[in-house]
Design a protein around this motif. Structure first.
Motif, PDB file in Angstrom:
ATOM      1  N   LYS A 208      40.872  45.807  43.827  1.00 13.64           N
ATOM      2  CA  LYS A 208      39.973  47.069  43.901  1.00 13.64           C
ATOM      3  C   LYS A 208      40.966  48.144  44.379  1.00 13.64           C
ATOM      4  O   LYS A 208      40.998  49.361  43.935  1.00 13.64           O
ATOM      5  CB  LYS A 208      38.892  46.937  44.900  1.00 13.64           C
ATOM      6  N   GLU A 209      41.768  47.978  45.268  1.00 13.95           N
ATOM      7  CA  GLU A 209      42.825  48.969  45.816  1.00 13.95           C
ATOM      8  C   GLU A 209      43.804  49.449  44.920  1.00 13.95           C
ATOM      9  O   GLU A 209      44.395  50.424  44.836  1.00 13.95           O
ATOM     10  CB  GLU A 209      43.346  48.468  47.090  1.00 13.95           C
TER      11      GLU A 209
ATOM     12  N   ARG B 119      44.460  53.141  43.429  1.00 17.53           N
ATOM     13  CA  ARG B 119      45.512  53.826  43.197  1.00 17.53           C
ATOM     14  C   ARG B 119      46.100  54.367  41.909  1.00 17.53           C
ATOM     15  O   ARG B 119      46.586  55.336  41.643  1.00 17.53           O
ATOM     16  CB  ARG B 119      46.742  52.981  43.910  1.00 17.53           C
TER      17      ARG B 119
ATOM     18  N   SER C 128      39.062  53.372  49.913  1.00 20.76           N
ATOM     19  CA  SER C 128      40.522  53.253  49.402  1.00 20.76           C
ATOM     20  C   SER C 128      41.333  53.880  50.251  1.00 20.76           C
ATOM     21  O   SER C 128      40.913  55.145  50.952  1.00 20.76           O
ATOM     22  CB  SER C 128      40.706  53.671  48.041  1.00 20.76           C
ATOM     23  N   ARG C 129      42.664  53.615  50.345  1.00 18.27           N
ATOM     24  CA  ARG C 129      43.500  54.217  51.445  1.00 18.27           C
ATOM     25  C   ARG C 129      44.082  55.627  50.985  1.00 18.27           C
ATOM     26  O   ARG C 129      44.907  56.492  51.349  1.00 18.27           O
ATOM     27  CB  ARG C 129      44.882  53.357  51.665  1.00 18.27           C
TER      28      ARG C 129
ATOM     29  N   TYR D  98      41.809  57.734  49.271  1.00 16.54           N
ATOM     30  CA  TYR D  98      40.575  58.512  49.112  1.00 16.54           C
ATOM     31  C   TYR D  98      40.908  59.882  49.306  1.00 16.54           C
ATOM     32  O   TYR D  98      40.652  60.780  48.622  1.00 16.54           O
ATOM     33  CB  TYR D  98      39.436  57.921  49.882  1.00 16.54           C
TER      34      TYR D  98
END
Length: 512
Positions: free
Chosen positions: A138-139, A143, A172-173, A175
């Motif tokens: 997912k991550e 990205r 997510s990082r 986002y």
């Protein structure tokens, strides 16, 4: 020489059965894999590289992937990125295709590379492979959507960019970065549907920027992304004529943050349009403090002269324009040799990336502060580090080292071309800005002279008019503020809190 011996001499090199070569390759692969698993990366890498040049498709595919993995484990992310990219470019039939995409995204994160890897992913992300890509973690997929959305935005494929950025989930990082870019895409005047759907698109953009401000850690570069979102929010409100909201957004950018000088400048415009002339001059007073000596803000002086002009303070107009000429006039002449078509992009980049000796300091710093140019310089530095590590390390003098260094040099050449184009365009933009604002300064100068002539013709004694007026202390924003009169010294805890009070040199006009 016997007939049999002659036959062995002629056919000797071909006499080993193909199966023997295959068995030899399997043995080499097993030795390489064992060395990799044992952490003997210096031994594993040349063996994987040897197999990557072989004929066995299965071993070749595995070796290419493990070679990239080996580079990554040896902290050679550029070399790893090159190897992963080769697999991705080979297409979905490669046995390690999806794993290589994950590796490429990981190297992008390690390098913070914003030019080459997003372009590679953008080219690879076709309708043919979308069903495979959705099976990625997912991550990783988040990205990819952000990076490909960035590439689409640069190519002005706004609807495609919007779809990709909206697909980045809130957990997510990236986002916050995706929401910021989404707002930028929606607010772009070239977005399809404007001006008919402009109001709806603006509100969606504002919501995207607010989402950035409300996002919590952990995020990639969240503080800087929040600053950019505040600037973007101010711009949307400014364009909509919502000047008070624009001022609020600009003043939300933290003092001495990376983009604070830009916020001060744009806040000056917003406060001017909001008819807060003293506030506009206060923002510019901070921007012109010694702490921003290296800032390239020629338009700020034009705005300052405009504020004085609207207040009919013509002496101050002339003083401001003289300061503009003194500061930026020499810069325009200094840039002239570097704006022609005959200037090679690589030469332009070298002027920007090396110690400055030829460009005006303010322009030099302004160009170097561009994020894409900063990224090119970071990656080039990394490429050079890896070239030294390979040339001077345990692989020194081997064909494998020569081949790897050659691949790094190819990437270096590409990066120089990208950085050179960016630098050349930025130098030209600076020269164009100086030319434009110099023309505006001349217009203000001429109009000021005409207005002074009109006042004289009307018999208006402007000095007497100004003498009769009283300057009052500005209104205090709150109980926690103290008033200090500015006396020519800039104190660090006062910068950003200036507020002018102005007399008005315009005579009252009788209504007809």
């Amino acid at each position: 020489m016997s007939r049999l011996l002659r036959l062995l001499v002629v056919l000797g090199p071909l006499a080993v059965p193909a199966a023997a070569f295959a068995q030899q390759d399997v043995g080499t692969y097993n030795r390489a894999l064992s060395a990799f698993n044992e952490g003997k990366l210096d031994t594993a890498a040349p063996l994987f590289a040897q197999l990557a040049e072989g004929e066995d498709a299965d071993l070749k595919g595995k070796a290419e992937f493990y070679l990239a993995q080996t580079f990554a484990k040896k902290e050679l992310p550029v070399a790893a990125f090159i190897s992963y990219a080769a697999i991705v470019n080979a297409g979905p039939k490669h046995p390690s295709y999806l794993k290589a995409i994950e590796g490429l995204v990981d190297m992008q994160q390690r390098l913070d590379e914003q030019n080459l890897i997003p372009s590679i992913l953008n080219q690879a992300y076709t309708d043919e492979v979308r069903d495979q890509w959705v099976t990625l973690p997912k991550e990783v997929l988040a990205r990819i959507n952000y990076l490909v959305g960035t590439a689409s935005q640069r190519r002005m494929r706004f609807e495609e960019s919007r779809s990709l950025l909206e697909a980045v989930p809130a957990d997510s990082r990236v986002y916050a970065k995706a929401r910021y870019l989404l707002g930028t895409v929606l607010a772009d005047p070239r977005f399809p549907g404007r001006p008919g759907e402009g109001d709806t698109l603006d509100k969606e953009a504002i919501a995207a920027f607010q989402a950035v401000l409300n996002t919590k850690e952990p995020q990639v570069e969240l503080p800087e992304t929040r600053e950019l979102a505040l600037l973007a929010l101010g711009r949307v409100h400014y364009r909509r004529g919502e000047y008070s909201d624009a001022v609020k957004a600009y003043e939300g950018v933290p003092r001495y943050a990376r983009f604070w000088d830009q916020a001060l400048f744009e806040n000056g415009f917003a406060r001017f349009q909001n008819e807060d002339f003293g506030g506009a001059l206060g923002s510019l007073q901070a921007l012109h403090a010694p702490q921003f000596e290296g800032a390239f803000q020629p338009e700020s002086w034009i705005l300052k002269a405009t504020v004085y002009y609207y207040s009919c303070l013509y002496d101050e107009v002339k003083t401001t324009l003289a300061a503009f000429d003194e500061r930026y006039g020499p810069m325009a002449k200094q840039l002239e040799p570097f704006t022609g078509d005959d200037v090679a992009p690589i030469n332009a980049f070298n002027m920007v990336s090396s110690e400055n000796r030829r460009l005006p300091r303010a322009v030099y710093l302004w160009i170097r502060n561009n994020e894409r140019i900063r990224e090119v310089m970071r990656t080039l530095s990394r490429v050079d580090q890896e070239k030294r590590a390979i040339s001077e390390g345990p692989w020194r003098g081997t064909p494998f080292a020569a081949q790897t260094v050659a691949s790094l040099e190819d990437i270096r050449t590409t990066l120089l071309q990208v950085g050179g184009t960016l630098a050349k365009n930025r130098i030209k933009e600076a020269a164009d800005n100086l030319r434009t604002f110099s023309d505006q300064a001349e217009i203000i100068r001429v109009q000021t002279a005409l207005d002074e002539k009109d006042l004289f013709s009307e018999g208006v004694d402007q000095k007497a008019l100004l003498t009769r007026q009283t300057l009052y202390r500005p209104k205090m924003p709150g109980a926690d503020y103290n008033y200090w009169r500015f006396q020519g010294e800039f104190w660090i805890d006062e910068i950003g809190y200036y507020q002018y009070t102005l007399k008005r040199g315009c005579p009252a006009r009788q209504e007809k």
